[in-house]
Design an enzyme around this catalytic site. Structure first.
Site, PDB file in Angstrom:
ATOM      1  NE  ARG A  82      -2.576   0.921   3.511  1.00 14.65           N
ATOM      2  CZ  ARG A  82      -3.281   0.640   4.607  1.00 14.65           C
ATOM      3  NH1 ARG A  82      -4.545   0.223   4.507  1.00 14.65           N
ATOM      4  NH2 ARG A  82      -2.738   0.746   5.807  1.00 14.65           N
ATOM      5  CE  LYS A 184      -2.356   4.503   7.388  1.00 15.74           C
ATOM      6  NZ  LYS A 184      -3.550   5.150   7.901  1.00 15.74           N
ATOM      7  CD  GLU A 220     -11.768   5.726   4.535  1.00 13.88           C
ATOM      8  OE1 GLU A 220     -11.287   4.861   5.277  1.00 13.88           O
ATOM      9  OE2 GLU A 220     -11.160   6.185   3.564  1.00 13.88           O
TER      10      GLU A 220
HETATM   11  N1  PLP Z   1      -9.263   4.268   6.688  1.00 15.49           N
HETATM   12  C1  PLP Z   1      -8.441   5.252   7.076  1.00 15.49           C
HETATM   13  C2  PLP Z   1      -8.752   6.626   6.622  1.00 15.49           C
HETATM   14  C3  PLP Z   1      -7.336   4.957   7.891  1.00 15.49           C
HETATM   15  O1  PLP Z   1      -6.522   5.931   8.296  1.00 15.49           O
HETATM   16  C4  PLP Z   1      -7.107   3.637   8.298  1.00 15.49           C
HETATM   17  C5  PLP Z   1      -5.955   3.311   9.121  1.00 15.49           C
HETATM   18  O2  PLP Z   1      -4.952   2.867   8.692  1.00 15.49           O
HETATM   19  C6  PLP Z   1      -7.985   2.650   7.862  1.00 15.49           C
HETATM   20  C7  PLP Z   1      -9.044   3.001   7.068  1.00 15.49           C
HETATM   21  C8  PLP Z   1      -7.774   1.237   8.241  1.00 15.49           C
HETATM   22  O3  PLP Z   1      -6.744   0.644   7.506  1.00 15.49           O
HETATM   23  P1  PLP Z   1      -5.907  -0.547   8.078  1.00 15.49           P
HETATM   24  O4  PLP Z   1      -6.873  -1.613   8.459  1.00 15.49           O
HETATM   25  O5  PLP Z   1      -5.042  -0.961   6.952  1.00 15.49           O
HETATM   26  O6  PLP Z   1      -5.154  -0.038   9.245  1.00 15.49           O
HETATM   27  C1  COI Z   2      -4.069   3.290  11.620  1.00 16.15           C
HETATM   28  O1  COI Z   2      -5.051   2.654  11.998  1.00 16.15           O
HETATM   29  O2  COI Z   2      -2.936   2.790  11.545  1.00 16.15           O
HETATM   30  C2  COI Z   2      -4.158   4.679  11.219  1.00 16.15           C
HETATM   31  O3  COI Z   2      -3.282   5.155  10.579  1.00 16.15           O
HETATM   32  C3  COI Z   2      -5.302   5.459  11.638  1.00 16.15           C
HETATM   33  C4  COI Z   2      -4.936   6.656  12.407  1.00 16.15           C
HETATM   34  C5  COI Z   2      -6.205   7.348  12.678  1.00 16.15           C
HETATM   35  C6  COI Z   2      -4.200   6.370  13.682  1.00 16.15           C
END
Ligand code: PLP
Ligand code: COI
Length: 341
Positions: A82, A184, A220
């Site tokens: 990612r 991200k 989201e």
């Molecule tokens: N959506 C957003 C905007 C996020 O910042 C995060 C955190 O990483 C997620 C979703 C969840 O992603 P992940 O499950 O890969 O941590």
């Molecule tokens: C994560 O879950 O790793 C994120 O980056 C989300 C953030 C709001 C801490």
């Protein structure tokens, strides 16, 4: 190895400076060999690309202590991939996946004393990130970059641990159609700070963002994806090109289908239909799976049958199975857990 003297059970989601962090610099078209440093501070030129035009992306993952006492990470290959996608979209050089995984191993081993013990409810949050370090004043990509990884022990993301959240439908958009919502990048979070503060001032835990083109579908929150559960125990996850492809959500989909034998639908979810769901949750590395009890749409309360006291039954099953795999209590699909120590 002796652990740090920390009240692990009462940690919040905050920053604590740990012993070592990883740094690699990109110059003249190549990454240097990189390595660990004790210096938690960064000195930058005043005109660095990150400071002027926010050329930055990051990742978030965790290290866990398993029941048997090993230190593991969860699907870090997907974070590496990612981050490659984020870097490409922002015209930054890719930090290769093999190097990403090696850097993670180094930084976790060097901070093993900071990985919270099994059963404490805390984990070591790991933050890989990359930014433009050389000066740019015309709007264009920088020439030089820095990739870093730091770690910090954390407790639950939402105050009070696992209790149902109240979310409000935001009047702001998080992402533009064909914009950067699917990567991200720090810029996506900078613009969410004002909506976040407004939501908190109004007594809500988080925002539900809608699709920016029509404002009718669920996207989201500022830091997590949504999952919904129907009254007949089907998992429904919103599909959109402008949300972050959550690794937790993708893992939940597999857990639900292949381990729990539940039906899963990945599709557009209209705001107008969410009152029909029995359960709702937020999922992400930081959020894990946090139950949502209520969504408030401009004064109209949409309450889920699971209520405001505890997690819904299916959300709990997903939570127990996912965290069971992460903590080594349950065998997950091959390759999901990477043992570091
Ligand atoms: N959506 C957003 C905007 C996020 O910042 C995060 C955190 O990483 C997620 C979703 C969840 O992603 P992940 O499950 O890969 O941590
Ligand atoms: C994560 O879950 O790793 C994120 O980056 C989300 C953030 C709001 C801490």
């Amino acid at each position: 190895m002796e652990k740090k003297n920390i009240d692990w059970e009462n940690l919040g989601f905050g920053y604590i400076t740990t012993d070592k962090r990883y740094v690699s610099n990109y110059k003249n078209g190549a990454w240097d060999e990189g390595g660990l440093t004790e210096d938690a501070n960064i000195t930058l030129n005043e005109c660095a690309g990150i400071l002027q035009y926010c050329q930055e992306c990051f990742e978030g993952l965790k290290a866990y202590t398993t029941e048997e006492g090993h230190i593991v990470t969860f699907r870090p290959d997907l974070n590496a991939e990612r981050m490659e996608d984020s870097a490409r979209r922002l015209e930054m050089p890719v930090f290769p996946k093999e190097r990403f995984l090696d850097a993670l191993d180094q930084v976790i081993k060097a901070n093993a004393a900071w990985v919270p013990p099994y059963g404490s409810g805390a984990t070591l949050y790991i933050r890989p990130y990359m930014f433009a370090s050389s000066p740019v004043i015309g709007v264009k990509p920088a020439e030089e970059y820095q990739f870093r990884i730091f770690t910090t022990p954390v407790g639950p993301y939402f105050k009070g641990g696992v209790h149902p959240l109240t979310i409000c439908v935001s009047d702001f958009d998080r992402a533009a159609p064909h914009g950067t919502g699917h990567i991200k990048a720090g810029l996506n979070y900078a613009m969410s700070l004002h909506p976040y503060v407004v939501a908190h001032q109004n007594g809500f835990d988080e925002n539900m963002y809608l699709d920016p083109a029509t404002r009718t579908y669920v996207e989201e929150t500022g830091g997590a994806n949504f999952i919904f559960i129907t009254k007949d125990h089907k998992i429904v996850v919103p599909k959109s090109d402008s949300i972050l492809p959550s690794i937790t959500r993708r893992s939940i989909v597999t857990v639900a289908k292949d381990i729990l034998g539940l039906e899963v639908e990945e599709r557009k979810v209209a705001l107008a239909e969410i009152g029909d769901f029995a359960e709702c949750g937020l999922c992400g590395t930081a959020a894990v799976i946090s139950p949502v009890g209520k969504v408030v749409d401009h004064g109209k309360e949409i309450c889920f049958a699971s209520g405001m006291e505890k997690m819904g039954e299916i959300t709990q099953k997903l939570y127990d199975t996912l965290t069971g795999i992460q903590m080594g209590r349950i065998e997950g699909p091959e390759g999901w857990v990477r043992r570091i120590l």
